[in-house]
Design an enzyme around this catalytic site. Structure first.
Site, mmCIF file in Angstrom:
data_model
loop_
_atom_site.group_PDB
_atom_site.id
_atom_site.type_symbol
_atom_site.label_atom_id
_atom_site.label_comp_id
_atom_site.label_asym_id
_atom_site.label_seq_id
_atom_site.Cartn_x
_atom_site.Cartn_y
_atom_site.Cartn_z
ATOM 1 N N LYS A 1 94.048 35.718 13.393
ATOM 2 C CA LYS A 1 94.939 36.632 14.081
ATOM 3 C C LYS A 1 96.251 35.896 14.375
ATOM 4 C CE LYS A 1 95.049 35.382 18.696
ATOM 5 N NZ LYS A 1 96.196 35.346 19.616
ATOM 6 N N GLU B 1 95.265 32.804 32.332
ATOM 7 C CA GLU B 1 95.594 31.438 31.937
ATOM 8 C C GLU B 1 96.481 30.807 33.004
ATOM 9 O OE1 GLU B 1 96.262 31.010 27.372
ATOM 10 O OE2 GLU B 1 97.159 32.914 27.946
ATOM 11 N N ARG C 1 101.397 21.918 2.601
ATOM 12 C CA ARG C 1 102.672 21.479 2.041
ATOM 13 C C ARG C 1 102.821 19.971 2.104
ATOM 14 N NH1 ARG C 1 107.210 24.529 5.231
ATOM 15 N NH2 ARG C 1 108.488 23.326 3.774
ATOM 16 N N LYS D 1 82.106 33.463 20.757
ATOM 17 C CA LYS D 1 81.628 32.903 22.023
ATOM 18 C C LYS D 1 80.238 33.448 22.351
ATOM 19 C CE LYS D 1 86.238 32.166 23.957
ATOM 20 N NZ LYS D 1 86.127 30.694 24.021
ATOM 21 N N HIS E 1 88.297 34.559 17.470
ATOM 22 C CA HIS E 1 87.393 33.529 17.969
ATOM 23 C C HIS E 1 86.645 33.955 19.229
ATOM 24 C CE1 HIS E 1 90.915 32.480 20.521
ATOM 25 N NE2 HIS E 1 90.011 32.069 21.374
ATOM 26 N N HIS F 1 91.674 40.233 21.159
ATOM 27 C CA HIS F 1 90.582 39.738 22.002
ATOM 28 C C HIS F 1 90.051 40.793 22.969
ATOM 29 C CE1 HIS F 1 91.632 36.004 20.284
ATOM 30 N NE2 HIS F 1 92.531 35.618 21.148
ATOM 31 N N ASP G 1 99.506 39.302 21.718
ATOM 32 C CA ASP G 1 98.794 38.030 21.629
ATOM 33 C C ASP G 1 97.356 38.126 22.103
ATOM 34 O OD1 ASP G 1 98.718 35.174 21.135
ATOM 35 O OD2 ASP G 1 98.719 34.905 23.303
ATOM 36 N N LYS H 1 99.854 34.735 31.821
ATOM 37 C CA LYS H 1 100.041 33.291 31.880
ATOM 38 C C LYS H 1 100.538 32.895 33.276
ATOM 39 C CE LYS H 1 100.902 32.435 26.973
ATOM 40 N NZ LYS H 1 99.698 31.581 26.838
#
Length: 512
Positions: free
Chosen positions: A169, A237, A65, A203, A199, A261, A256, A362
């Site tokens: 995703k 994380e 945009r 790996k 992703h 994953h 998420d 997290k």
């Protein structure tokens, strides 16, 4: 793009394999001014060019945009490489890459944008093979695909005139939305043209799971319920929600991380041997795993197989951090989970009775993603009378990130005049074993999409089966209207309920 390299070549790798090169390709990036493009895609393209992995006829068209000229977008490219590819100044490769880069701006729902894109493809003499990369918010996927179809940019009338699309995703938010998105994509594209990216599958350690299991005669014979006690898959994380509150509030840890994953990691660990290392063979066997998973909600409605929680205030890496509900952009009464743990059982001959424990969260003490396969103890402890040390279970650890590698824990005799046992570790690390840099996941995945190899991408039925497994849990949480989501202190390894879930099975989470 044939450009020489200045870096040293490892002679031990010379002649081991012939690297395939894609057909002439135009990469069209929707969302070219965004964070994903800047941080991952442009550096990955540069590294592929530097490694002589791109075709001689290669071009990039950025679409977004934001109003930008071609030169401004080229400056954007150089700034990206300076920050994320450690390129202090433009070199021969980046200069050549920039010369083949153009930019088109417009609103994603405006048909005129796609006519301008068509004109740009014609004016630049772009190659016939086109890869559309949707680095845009998931809510825009449908709009872009519809407009590409209406502009007749998705049709492929000859092998050399291929059209493919890469979708990031999250692919949907539940089973119904995933089915709806798949149906929309299939209106304009065949399944062979669609590359749903995860992703994690790019790996090196994740890819090595297939080689480790099926390329070695010593591991596959014990890869079953007779020898393996249980499997733990952890994605931890240390960071909080950061600047992703707008997205994360509507997603949570289950959507998420788990649906994509961690389901992929589960499938690679538990799959049966494919007939050949070919895309559909591998993806068929991965699908079998997800389809064989027992429902997470038990027949009596019990939620004994899953736990959710939300981080509170605490200390992480020596710094005090706020609770999730006090993060910028988060609803003060939010019930979004930042931690989830699952207990999954598979209805398969190989894995009957072997639990797979999955956890992600997290604000945990350590950043790591690993797969830990714990083997059963020896049937008889013959050293009990001479060694006071209890025998630890053998453990195989696949480190996905940040230190890619594989470790094995086994028992050994301590150096002493009497018999005493202790666990020792044998470690393999990619960074030191081969003496070559480990490629970024996006380098591998971009190259495979240009080559038309879907092995490392999710097929529509895998995505839907994964959503079918976890959607009942999401519906259970939504229907409960629960305001008091269990909390865990930031810097700890999650809530007590997760520990209790394993304790009921006589097991405990691995200490990382």
């Amino acid at each position: 793009m044939s450009v020489g390299r200045d870096d040293a070549v490892n002679p031990l790798l010379d002649g081991l394999r012939i690297e395939p090169t894609p057909d002439p390709t135009t990469l069209v990036i929707f969302g070219a001014s965004g964070d994903l493009t800047r941080r991952k895609l442009l550096p990955a393209i540069y590294q592929l060019a530097r490694g002589q992995r791109l075709p001689a006829q290669f071009a990039v068209i950025g679409v977004a945009r934001s109003a930008m000229s071609d030169d401004e977008f080229r400056n954007h490219l150089h700034a990206s490489l300076k920050e994320f590819a450690n390129l202090s100044a433009p070199d021969e490769v980046s200069t050549l890459l920039a010369s083949r880069t153009t930019y088109v701006s417009g609103e994603m729902d405006d048909a005129r944008l796609y006519q301008r894109l068509r004109s740009t493809l014609t004016q630049t003499g772009a190659p016939d093979g086109i890869l559309f990369y949707l680095a845009v918010p998931p809510t825009v996927y449908g709009t872009v695909v519809k407009q590409l179809g209406a502009a007749e940019l998705t049709a492929s009338d000859a092998p050399a005139r291929w059209r493919r699309i890469t979708v990031e995703k999250p692919f949907g938010t539940d089973l119904a939305s995933a089915r709806q998105l798949n149906a929309l994509l299939h209106q304009h594209l065949e399944e062979r043209q669609i590359f749903r990216i995860d992703h994690y599958l790019g790996k090196e350690t994740v890819q090595n799971l297939l080689v480790f299991r099926f390329g070695n005669g010593m591991f596959e014979p014990v890869w079953n319920r007779r020898y393996i006690d249980h499997v733990q898959i952890t994605a931890a994380e240390t960071v909080g929600v950061e600047r992703r509150a707008a997205y994360y509030e509507g997603a949570g840890a289950l959507r998420d991380m788990v649906q994509n994953h961690l389901m992929q990691l589960l499938a690679l660990v538990a799959m049966e041997p494919p007939m050949a290392f070919a895309a559909e063979n591998v993806r068929d066997r991965k699908l079998d795993v997800i389809v064989s998973a027992q429902p997470l909600l038990e027949e009596n409605g019990s939620g004994a197989n899953f736990v959710r929680a939300q981080y509170g205030a605490g200390w992480v890496s020596g710094a005090e951090v706020p609770a999730y509900r006090r993060e910028d952009g988060v609803n003060p009464r939010s019930t979004t989970e930042t931690y989830v743990a699952l207990r999954i059982l598979l209805d398969s001959w190989r894995w009957a009775g072997v639990p797979f424990y999955i956890r992600t969260g997290k604000r945990l003490p350590k950043r790591t993603t690993e797969i830990a396969i714990q083997f059963r103890r020896p049937p008889l402890h013959i050293f009990r009378s001479v060694s006071p040390t209890a025998i630890a279970s053998n453990l195989l650890i696949i480190n996905v990130q940040p230190d890619e590698g594989i470790s094995i824990r086994f028992e050994a005799k301590l150096p002493a005049t009497r018999m005493q046992l202790a666990p020792v570790m044998m470690n393999f690390r990619y960074g030191s074993a081969f003496g070559t840099p480990v490629p970024e996941a996006y380098e591998t995945l971009l190259l495979d999409a240009m080559l038309g190899d879907p092995t490392l991408f999710a097929r529509h039925d895998f995505v839907e089966s994964s959503w079918a497994l976890i959607t009942p849990v999401l519906e259970r949480w939504r229907a409960s209207g629960q305001q008091d989501v269990p909390a865990y202190e930031a810097g700890e390894w999650g809530p007590r309920d997760a520990d209790d879930m394993l304790a009921k099975d006589g097991r405990r989470w691995r200490t990382l």
